[in-house]
Design an enzyme around this catalytic site. Structure first.
Site, PDB file in Angstrom:
ATOM      1  CG  ASP A  67      -0.115   3.664  -6.508  1.00  0.00           C
ATOM      2  OD1 ASP A  67      -0.214   3.629  -5.267  1.00  0.00           O
ATOM      3  OD2 ASP A  67      -0.612   2.810  -7.247  1.00  0.00           O
ATOM      4  CG  ASP A  85       1.102   0.417  -2.310  1.00  0.00           C
ATOM      5  OD1 ASP A  85       0.045   0.135  -1.713  1.00  0.00           O
ATOM      6  OD2 ASP A  85       1.135   0.999  -3.419  1.00  0.00           O
TER       7      ASP A  85
END
Length: 107
Positions: A67, A85
């Site tokens: 991330d 995401d």
């Protein structure tokens, strides 16, 4: 090695592999639903599947999903996420809005 805010974090490779297999099964189910769906649903499912495959690839190859988008505004700190995401979230949101509009039309 967790998902969603470190949920299911563990050092157990058996548990990691079980979660990975479950995610793979969900992707297969999404592909099946994609194949059986209408044009609009196909577009929505393709967005979700694309994001899921991106995260799944990282999980298989790197044993982690990096991330890298980290948003701050003054003292507010949003959770860190990645491009895959975003696509999963947009697809789910689009599906919810489509379903809500469909229910309104049927009423």
């Amino acid at each position: 090695i967790g998902i969603g805010f470190g949920f299911l974090s563990t050092d157990s490779s058996i548990f990691y592999n079980l979660v990975t297999l479950t995610i793979g099964a969900v992707i297969i189910a999404l592909v099946y639903m994609f194949l059986k769906s209408s044009k609009v649903d196909k577009f929505i499912y393709s967005i979700i599947i694309g994001g899921a495959l991106g995260n799944f690839y990282d999980r298989l190859v790197y044993r982690a999903v990096p991330d890298f988008i980290d948003l701050h505004l003054n003292n507010f700190h949003w959770f860190t996420f990645n491009l895959a995401d975003i696509f999963i979230s947009l697809g789910v949101i689009a599906y919810i809005f489509k379903d809500i509009n469909l229910k309104k039309k049927n009423e």
